[in-house]
Every structure is written in C-alpha cells, then in structure tokens.
Design a protein around this motif. Structure first.
Motif, PDB file in Angstrom:
ATOM      1  N   THR A 142      41.553  32.814  33.503  1.00 17.24           N
ATOM      2  CA  THR A 142      40.326  34.019  32.665  1.00 17.24           C
ATOM      3  C   THR A 142      40.449  35.232  33.497  1.00 17.24           C
ATOM      4  O   THR A 142      41.510  36.113  33.190  1.00 17.24           O
ATOM      5  CB  THR A 142      39.333  33.447  32.527  1.00 17.24           C
ATOM      6  N   PRO A 143      40.682  34.813  34.911  1.00 16.42           N
ATOM      7  CA  PRO A 143      40.995  36.352  35.642  1.00 16.42           C
ATOM      8  C   PRO A 143      42.196  36.345  36.066  1.00 16.42           C
ATOM      9  O   PRO A 143      42.816  37.973  35.555  1.00 16.42           O
ATOM     10  CB  PRO A 143      39.709  36.167  36.848  1.00 16.42           C
ATOM     11  N   VAL A 144      43.452  35.525  35.801  1.00 18.72           N
ATOM     12  CA  VAL A 144      44.523  35.675  35.813  1.00 18.72           C
ATOM     13  C   VAL A 144      45.258  36.197  34.968  1.00 18.72           C
ATOM     14  O   VAL A 144      45.925  37.577  35.339  1.00 18.72           O
ATOM     15  CB  VAL A 144      45.247  34.510  36.562  1.00 18.72           C
ATOM     16  N   LEU A 145      44.675  36.456  33.848  1.00 13.85           N
ATOM     17  CA  LEU A 145      45.607  37.443  32.761  1.00 13.85           C
ATOM     18  C   LEU A 145      45.497  38.547  32.973  1.00 13.85           C
ATOM     19  O   LEU A 145      46.429  39.690  32.684  1.00 13.85           O
ATOM     20  CB  LEU A 145      44.544  37.214  30.941  1.00 13.85           C
ATOM     21  N   LEU A 146      44.211  38.932  34.024  1.00 15.50           N
ATOM     22  CA  LEU A 146      44.542  40.982  34.156  1.00 15.50           C
ATOM     23  C   LEU A 146      45.559  41.092  35.352  1.00 15.50           C
ATOM     24  O   LEU A 146      45.708  42.175  35.165  1.00 15.50           O
ATOM     25  CB  LEU A 146      43.241  40.890  34.588  1.00 15.50           C
ATOM     26  N   PHE A 147      45.472  39.835  35.656  1.00 16.00           N
ATOM     27  CA  PHE A 147      46.765  40.685  37.398  1.00 16.00           C
ATOM     28  C   PHE A 147      48.598  41.311  36.542  1.00 16.00           C
ATOM     29  O   PHE A 147      49.290  41.992  36.801  1.00 16.00           O
ATOM     30  CB  PHE A 147      47.620  39.825  37.719  1.00 16.00           C
ATOM     31  N   ALA A 148      48.741  40.359  35.234  1.00 12.04           N
ATOM     32  CA  ALA A 148      49.869  41.149  34.590  1.00 12.04           C
ATOM     33  C   ALA A 148      50.012  42.576  34.430  1.00 12.04           C
ATOM     34  O   ALA A 148      50.722  42.938  34.682  1.00 12.04           O
ATOM     35  CB  ALA A 148      50.492  40.219  33.819  1.00 12.04           C
ATOM     36  N   PHE A 149      48.804  42.483  33.658  1.00 13.01           N
ATOM     37  CA  PHE A 149      48.632  43.693  32.947  1.00 13.01           C
ATOM     38  C   PHE A 149      48.399  44.838  34.028  1.00 13.01           C
ATOM     39  O   PHE A 149      48.731  46.088  34.263  1.00 13.01           O
ATOM     40  CB  PHE A 149      47.333  44.283  31.612  1.00 13.01           C
ATOM     41  N   ALA A 150      47.230  44.591  34.695  1.00 18.71           N
ATOM     42  CA  ALA A 150      47.088  45.468  35.697  1.00 18.71           C
ATOM     43  C   ALA A 150      48.661  45.867  36.574  1.00 18.71           C
ATOM     44  O   ALA A 150      48.568  47.320  37.102  1.00 18.71           O
ATOM     45  CB  ALA A 150      45.914  45.179  36.994  1.00 18.71           C
ATOM     46  N   GLY A 151      49.016  45.072  36.831  1.00 20.70           N
ATOM     47  CA  GLY A 151      50.577  45.016  38.213  1.00 20.70           C
ATOM     48  C   GLY A 151      51.902  45.726  36.691  1.00 20.70           C
ATOM     49  O   GLY A 151      52.315  47.230  37.610  1.00 20.70           O
TER      50      GLY A 151
END
Length: 108
Positions: A14-23
C-alpha cells in the motif's frame, strides 16, 4: 501462516505504491526546473518553474514523510475492507497541502 505473510506483504504494498509515482515526479520536476536543461524557461522567476516547483515539492513530500506513510499505510493495508485505502490518499493530500513547520533558531 502463509496467508498471514501474504496479507502483510499486501499491506506493505500500500505505501510502496506511492514510491514509484513520487520518484517519477521528482525526476520530471527536477528536469523541468533545471535551467541547464530547459534554459530561460526554467528560470526561478518564470511561471513554468513555479508550477513545476509545486509538483516537485509534492513529490518530495512522500519521501519526507516516509515513516508516517508506513505507520498509516500498514494498518490500512491490513484492514478487512478495501475502502480504508482512501484514507491513505487523504493523508497524502493533507501532507501535500500543509506546509512543514519551520523551527525558529534561538539567538544566543
């Protein structure tokens, strides 16, 4: 036991999904605010720079608030209902719209 491990893995997702987009957004935002790449279009006084700087700061918000995202994201991921995931999106929106507090230096 395997089901519990899989559920925990899904909760971590769930929180890791944000990392790719934010990166990706940090990369694009950095590219679009660099004068060496875009020339005068990316000057700090231009509207282009100001808009992309907002995007860039929003993307960095995800990485700056990493522990908080995991603290909130894991329980949401472990919840039995899928509707709880919208809380994660609400938290990220809140963190993006709230400027960080600046500490005042004590003058000696």
């Amino acid at each position: 036991m395997m089901q519990k491990i899989q559920k925990f893995g899904g909760a971590m997702f769930t929180p890791v999904l944000l990392f790719a987009f934010a990166g990706v957004m940090v990369g694009i935002g950095t590219l679009c605010t660099t004068e060496a790449v875009l020339g005068p279009l990316a000057a700090p006084t231009s509207m282009w720079y100001l808009v992309w700087n907002v995007v860039l700061q929003g993307a960095w918000c995800v990485f700056n608030q990493l522990p908080l995202l995991f603290v909130i994201g894991l329980p949401i991921g472990l919840a039995k209902k899928q509707a709880a995931r919208c809380c994660m999106e609400a938290l990220v929106s809140r963190l993006h719209s709230t400027p960080p507090r600046r500490r005042r230096r004590k003058h000696s």
